[in-house]
Design a protein around this motif. Sequence first.
Motif, mmCIF file in Angstrom:
data_model
loop_
_atom_site.group_PDB
_atom_site.id
_atom_site.type_symbol
_atom_site.label_atom_id
_atom_site.label_comp_id
_atom_site.label_asym_id
_atom_site.label_seq_id
_atom_site.Cartn_x
_atom_site.Cartn_y
_atom_site.Cartn_z
ATOM 1 N N ASP A 233 1.675 5.128 3.463
ATOM 2 C CA ASP A 233 2.876 4.440 3.906
ATOM 3 C C ASP A 233 3.849 5.484 4.441
ATOM 4 O O ASP A 233 3.932 6.594 3.910
ATOM 5 N N LYS A 234 4.590 5.099 5.479
ATOM 6 C CA LYS A 234 5.499 6.058 6.116
ATOM 7 C C LYS A 234 6.524 6.630 5.141
ATOM 8 O O LYS A 234 6.960 7.762 5.265
ATOM 9 N N SER A 235 6.893 5.824 4.153
ATOM 10 C CA SER A 235 7.944 6.263 3.233
ATOM 11 C C SER A 235 7.487 7.395 2.313
ATOM 12 O O SER A 235 8.331 8.055 1.696
ATOM 13 N N VAL A 236 6.178 7.617 2.205
ATOM 14 C CA VAL A 236 5.685 8.654 1.293
ATOM 15 C C VAL A 236 4.986 9.792 2.014
ATOM 16 O O VAL A 236 4.605 10.782 1.378
ATOM 17 N N GLU A 237 4.815 9.664 3.322
ATOM 18 C CA GLU A 237 4.132 10.722 4.081
ATOM 19 C C GLU A 237 4.857 12.047 3.903
ATOM 20 O O GLU A 237 6.075 12.123 3.999
ATOM 21 N N GLY A 238 4.072 13.087 3.645
ATOM 22 C CA GLY A 238 4.647 14.409 3.454
ATOM 23 C C GLY A 238 5.086 14.684 2.031
ATOM 24 O O GLY A 238 5.392 15.827 1.679
ATOM 25 N N ARG A 239 5.132 13.652 1.201
ATOM 26 C CA ARG A 239 5.556 13.833 -0.205
ATOM 27 C C ARG A 239 4.424 13.531 -1.180
ATOM 28 O O ARG A 239 4.327 14.139 -2.246
ATOM 29 N N PHE A 240 3.572 12.581 -0.840
ATOM 30 C CA PHE A 240 2.476 12.169 -1.721
ATOM 31 C C PHE A 240 1.150 12.615 -1.120
ATOM 32 O O PHE A 240 0.973 12.623 0.103
ATOM 33 N N THR A 241 0.216 12.954 -1.991
ATOM 34 C CA THR A 241 -1.128 13.324 -1.553
ATOM 35 C C THR A 241 -2.148 12.585 -2.400
ATOM 36 O O THR A 241 -2.104 12.639 -3.633
ATOM 37 N N ILE A 242 -3.059 11.893 -1.725
ATOM 38 C CA ILE A 242 -4.120 11.174 -2.434
ATOM 39 C C ILE A 242 -5.405 11.970 -2.356
ATOM 40 O O ILE A 242 -5.687 12.623 -1.332
ATOM 41 N N LEU B 107 -3.140 10.476 -7.317
ATOM 42 C CA LEU B 107 -2.002 10.475 -6.396
ATOM 43 C C LEU B 107 -0.995 11.499 -6.896
ATOM 44 O O LEU B 107 -0.385 11.309 -7.944
ATOM 45 N N GLN B 108 -0.873 12.587 -6.160
ATOM 46 C CA GLN B 108 0.122 13.595 -6.471
ATOM 47 C C GLN B 108 1.408 13.231 -5.756
ATOM 48 O O GLN B 108 1.434 13.144 -4.528
ATOM 49 N N MET B 109 2.457 12.992 -6.532
ATOM 50 C CA MET B 109 3.736 12.561 -5.969
ATOM 51 C C MET B 109 4.747 13.680 -6.160
ATOM 52 O O MET B 109 4.967 14.138 -7.292
ATOM 53 N N LEU C 82 0.835 -1.195 0.000
ATOM 54 C CA LEU C 82 0.000 0.000 0.000
ATOM 55 C C LEU C 82 0.870 1.246 0.000
ATOM 56 O O LEU C 82 1.778 1.376 0.807
ATOM 57 N N VAL C 83 0.564 2.154 -0.906
ATOM 58 C CA VAL C 83 1.202 3.466 -0.915
ATOM 59 C C VAL C 83 0.302 4.461 -0.175
ATOM 60 O O VAL C 83 0.740 5.159 0.736
ATOM 61 N N ALA C 84 -0.948 4.515 -0.584
ATOM 62 C CA ALA C 84 -1.922 5.404 0.051
ATOM 63 C C ALA C 84 -3.314 4.952 -0.330
ATOM 64 O O ALA C 84 -3.524 4.416 -1.427
ATOM 65 N N ASP C 85 -4.259 5.150 0.587
ATOM 66 C CA ASP C 85 -5.652 4.945 0.210
ATOM 67 C C ASP C 85 -6.529 5.996 0.870
ATOM 68 O O ASP C 85 -6.081 6.746 1.754
ATOM 69 N N ILE C 86 -7.773 6.051 0.403
ATOM 70 C CA ILE C 86 -8.703 7.066 0.889
ATOM 71 C C ILE C 86 -10.097 6.460 0.931
ATOM 72 O O ILE C 86 -10.521 5.783 -0.020
ATOM 73 N N SER C 87 -10.786 6.682 2.021
ATOM 74 C CA SER C 87 -12.137 6.144 2.165
ATOM 75 C C SER C 87 -13.138 7.056 1.464
ATOM 76 O O SER C 87 -12.809 8.180 1.065
#
Length: 121
Positions: free
Chosen positions: A60-69, A80-82, A47-52
Amino acid sequence: QVQLVESGGGLVQPGGSLKLSCAASGTFSNIYYMGWYRQTPGNQRELVADISSAGETTYDKSVEGRFTISRDNAKNTVALQMTKLKPEDSSVYFCNAKGRQRSYSPTRDYWGQGTQVTVSS
């Protein structure tokens, strides 16, 4: 027939940005979660990111602050904005939807075909 169609992958330099988009077509009674997974070297999907459907997000901790779903419930789309991409973000990214087609159908996973993201100079 349910289809998830992704777009937006490609080659980008380290520190650059990319936006992935996914549209789900077909009949859904409910899509509870939409998200993005990526393939690991061991061929698993992580999992990279999900949204309800209520807008709650998980990263995922590795993408927090860099990716926005983000998600548009009316259009059944997810993006997913990376940003600040790193070489270790390189992978095949898969769009995922968790939902059901009819109110009496079981909830299941639906997957896109995958889109390659390569971060390299």
